[in-house]
Write a protein that holds these residues in place. Sequence first.
Motif, PDB file in Angstrom:
ATOM      1  N   HIS A 127      76.710  -3.023  47.958  1.00 39.79           N
ATOM      2  CA  HIS A 127      75.427  -2.341  47.891  1.00 39.79           C
ATOM      3  C   HIS A 127      74.423  -3.160  47.070  1.00 39.79           C
ATOM      4  N   SER A 128      73.171  -2.830  47.246  1.00 34.59           N
ATOM      5  CA  SER A 128      72.118  -3.554  46.536  1.00 34.59           C
ATOM      6  C   SER A 128      72.209  -3.354  45.033  1.00 34.59           C
ATOM      7  N   VAL A 129      72.687  -2.190  44.610  1.00 34.58           N
ATOM      8  CA  VAL A 129      72.930  -1.904  43.196  1.00 34.58           C
ATOM      9  C   VAL A 129      74.348  -1.362  43.075  1.00 34.58           C
ATOM     10  N   VAL A 130      75.146  -1.983  42.222  1.00 35.84           N
ATOM     11  CA  VAL A 130      76.541  -1.579  42.032  1.00 35.84           C
ATOM     12  C   VAL A 130      76.746  -1.207  40.570  1.00 35.84           C
ATOM     13  N   VAL A 131      77.388  -0.062  40.349  1.00 31.97           N
ATOM     14  CA  VAL A 131      77.683   0.399  38.996  1.00 31.97           C
ATOM     15  C   VAL A 131      79.172   0.715  38.918  1.00 31.97           C
ATOM     16  N   PHE A 132      79.871   0.039  38.008  1.00 28.23           N
ATOM     17  CA  PHE A 132      81.279   0.333  37.748  1.00 28.23           C
ATOM     18  C   PHE A 132      81.343   1.428  36.685  1.00 28.23           C
ATOM     19  N   ILE A 133      81.918   2.560  37.039  1.00 27.57           N
ATOM     20  CA  ILE A 133      81.906   3.732  36.166  1.00 27.57           C
ATOM     21  C   ILE A 133      83.307   4.005  35.646  1.00 27.57           C
ATOM     22  N   SER A 134      83.384   4.216  34.340  1.00 25.03           N
ATOM     23  CA  SER A 134      84.624   4.650  33.690  1.00 25.03           C
ATOM     24  C   SER A 134      84.324   5.945  32.949  1.00 25.03           C
ATOM     25  N   ILE A 135      85.004   7.003  33.330  1.00 29.18           N
ATOM     26  CA  ILE A 135      84.804   8.301  32.690  1.00 29.18           C
ATOM     27  C   ILE A 135      85.845   8.453  31.594  1.00 29.18           C
ATOM     28  N   LYS A 136      85.379   8.622  30.371  1.00 26.82           N
ATOM     29  CA  LYS A 136      86.262   8.696  29.216  1.00 26.82           C
ATOM     30  C   LYS A 136      85.991   9.976  28.435  1.00 26.82           C
ATOM     31  N   ALA A 137      87.062  10.688  28.141  1.00 24.76           N
ATOM     32  CA  ALA A 137      86.971  11.883  27.303  1.00 24.76           C
ATOM     33  C   ALA A 137      87.197  11.487  25.849  1.00 24.76           C
ATOM     34  N   ILE A 138      86.341  11.968  24.983  1.00 21.40           N
ATOM     35  CA  ILE A 138      86.467  11.675  23.559  1.00 21.40           C
ATOM     36  C   ILE A 138      86.749  12.981  22.816  1.00 21.40           C
ATOM     37  N   PRO A 139      87.424  12.905  21.682  1.00 21.42           N
ATOM     38  CA  PRO A 139      87.905  14.120  20.995  1.00 21.42           C
ATOM     39  C   PRO A 139      86.833  14.860  20.213  1.00 21.42           C
ATOM     40  N   ILE A 140      85.748  15.219  20.878  1.00 20.50           N
ATOM     41  CA  ILE A 140      84.744  16.094  20.287  1.00 20.50           C
ATOM     42  C   ILE A 140      84.359  17.127  21.336  1.00 20.50           C
ATOM     43  N   ALA A 141      83.717  18.194  20.894  1.00 13.58           N
ATOM     44  CA  ALA A 141      83.403  19.285  21.818  1.00 13.58           C
ATOM     45  C   ALA A 141      82.319  18.884  22.817  1.00 13.58           C
ATOM     46  N   TYR A 142      81.217  18.352  22.310  1.00 16.91           N
ATOM     47  CA  TYR A 142      80.095  18.018  23.176  1.00 16.91           C
ATOM     48  C   TYR A 142      79.584  16.611  22.857  1.00 16.91           C
ATOM     49  N   VAL A 143      79.073  15.952  23.892  1.00 14.65           N
ATOM     50  CA  VAL A 143      78.427  14.649  23.742  1.00 14.65           C
ATOM     51  C   VAL A 143      76.968  14.813  24.153  1.00 14.65           C
ATOM     52  N   ALA A 144      76.068  14.389  23.285  1.00 14.88           N
ATOM     53  CA  ALA A 144      74.640  14.492  23.595  1.00 14.88           C
ATOM     54  C   ALA A 144      74.305  13.668  24.830  1.00 14.88           C
ATOM     55  N   LEU A 145      73.337  14.140  25.592  1.00 17.56           N
ATOM     56  CA  LEU A 145      72.978  13.462  26.836  1.00 17.56           C
ATOM     57  C   LEU A 145      72.489  12.040  26.587  1.00 17.56           C
ATOM     58  N   ASP A 146      71.803  11.820  25.472  1.00 18.56           N
ATOM     59  CA  ASP A 146      71.308  10.478  25.159  1.00 18.56           C
ATOM     60  C   ASP A 146      72.431   9.508  24.814  1.00 18.56           C
ATOM     61  N   GLU A 147      73.598  10.035  24.449  1.00 22.41           N
ATOM     62  CA  GLU A 147      74.721   9.185  24.059  1.00 22.41           C
ATOM     63  C   GLU A 147      75.836   9.181  25.098  1.00 22.41           C
ATOM     64  N   ARG A 148      75.600   9.794  26.226  1.00 22.14           N
ATOM     65  CA  ARG A 148      76.669   9.948  27.215  1.00 22.14           C
ATOM     66  C   ARG A 148      76.879   8.683  28.039  1.00 22.14           C
ATOM     67  N   PHE A 149      75.810   7.982  28.371  1.00 24.46           N
ATOM     68  CA  PHE A 149      75.902   6.824  29.256  1.00 24.46           C
ATOM     69  C   PHE A 149      75.750   5.539  28.442  1.00 24.46           C
ATOM     70  N   LEU A 150      76.739   4.662  28.555  1.00 22.76           N
ATOM     71  CA  LEU A 150      76.703   3.355  27.904  1.00 22.76           C
ATOM     72  C   LEU A 150      76.725   2.281  28.992  1.00 22.76           C
ATOM     73  N   PHE A 151      75.640   1.528  29.100  1.00 19.98           N
ATOM     74  CA  PHE A 151      75.501   0.531  30.156  1.00 19.98           C
ATOM     75  C   PHE A 151      75.684  -0.880  29.605  1.00 19.98           C
ATOM     76  N   GLN A 152      76.063  -1.764  30.504  1.00 17.73           N
ATOM     77  CA  GLN A 152      76.144  -3.190  30.207  1.00 17.73           C
ATOM     78  C   GLN A 152      75.873  -3.970  31.481  1.00 17.73           C
ATOM     79  N   GLN A 153      75.076  -5.014  31.352  1.00 20.30           N
ATOM     80  CA  GLN A 153      74.723  -5.842  32.504  1.00 20.30           C
ATOM     81  C   GLN A 153      75.837  -6.836  32.797  1.00 20.30           C
ATOM     82  N   VAL A 154      76.190  -6.953  34.078  1.00 24.80           N
ATOM     83  CA  VAL A 154      77.169  -7.944  34.515  1.00 24.80           C
ATOM     84  C   VAL A 154      76.406  -9.165  35.001  1.00 24.80           C
ATOM     85  N   LYS A 155      76.686 -10.300  34.403  1.00 24.68           N
ATOM     86  CA  LYS A 155      75.996 -11.525  34.788  1.00 24.68           C
ATOM     87  C   LYS A 155      76.608 -12.091  36.057  1.00 24.68           C
ATOM     88  N   PRO A 156      75.795 -12.760  36.885  1.00 23.96           N
ATOM     89  CA  PRO A 156      74.360 -13.022  36.739  1.00 23.96           C
ATOM     90  C   PRO A 156      73.510 -11.780  36.993  1.00 23.96           C
TER      91      PRO A 156
END
Length: 318
Positions: A127-156
């Motif tokens: 696809h023109s845009v590809v995102v590799f997603i890993s869903i991870k549960a962490i030992p807290i009740a809730y995760v804020a929406l601003d801290e839920r998604f962690l991105f990293q660019q794959v080079k090039p």
Amino acid sequence: MLITTILVSLIMLIVWKKSVWVVALFLAVVLIELLYLSSQMTKFTKGGFVPILLAFFLTLFMGIWHYVQKERYMFELKNKVSTEYMNKLVNNPNINRIPGIGLLYSELVQGIPPIFSHFIANISSIHSVVVFISIKAIPIAYVALDERFLFQQVKPREQRIFRCIVRHGYRDVLGDHVEFECQLVQHLKEFISLENFILEAEGTSTEGKTLTLGNENDMTTTTNATDEDIIVQSRVSSDSIQGFEVTKEFEFIEKQMENGVVYMLGEAEVVADPKSSIFNKVVVNHGYDFLRKNFREGDKPMAIPRKKLLKVGMTYEI
């Protein structure tokens, strides 16, 4: 009951962050449960062996499942896609970029899973845009929406391939796929904007230093005002270029989202390596295969529409 008490005590200590003394008081229940266990042992031949035998098989099943899943993760970690492969992918004219956004799910947090290269080798299209997603549960009740998604660019960077870790608490609900897609794209655009801002700051700092050093070594006479004008003009030009690139990336991602989002799941068939030990062959080829066919894995914490689902199969030899 004994196993349940021990597991609850671990949850109290690790997840709920209770005091060690509170957990120690709770573990006093273990003494009562040990009395029940001893009573079972006194009548072992008269039916007391049934719960012990049941606990043995449950422990055996969980041990086999954990062992194979761990070896499967290590296989993906050792055979992850290399940087050289991604560079060759850029220059390969046989690879077609199709419209849309592709979300490839994987348990691998670091690197690109080997199933991606297997997918490219058989289909020769991404696809023109590809995102590799890993869903991870962490030992807290809730995760804020601003801290839920962690991105990293794959080079090039020209490939527009990203890695994303989606974190959620044990009481979080990610919602339906439409809401998830909107949140993912929104945070992806924020990441692109932030990354371009960082690159712009680094480029401006380097460019400013180069101009200053050049003026110091120059034999001609220049004033400080002239140097500042050159640097300011350079920054304005850089801001315009970077702003145009960010806007262009936003428009491209929104257009690809309109073209459609495809969910890709890797279905790995785990088999024992022919050169492995007999114990490993029995556990993987027979024990794990029996569990995989008769038990169902836990669903993802989000609903994936079947009309948008594409499964990719691959064989792992562990």
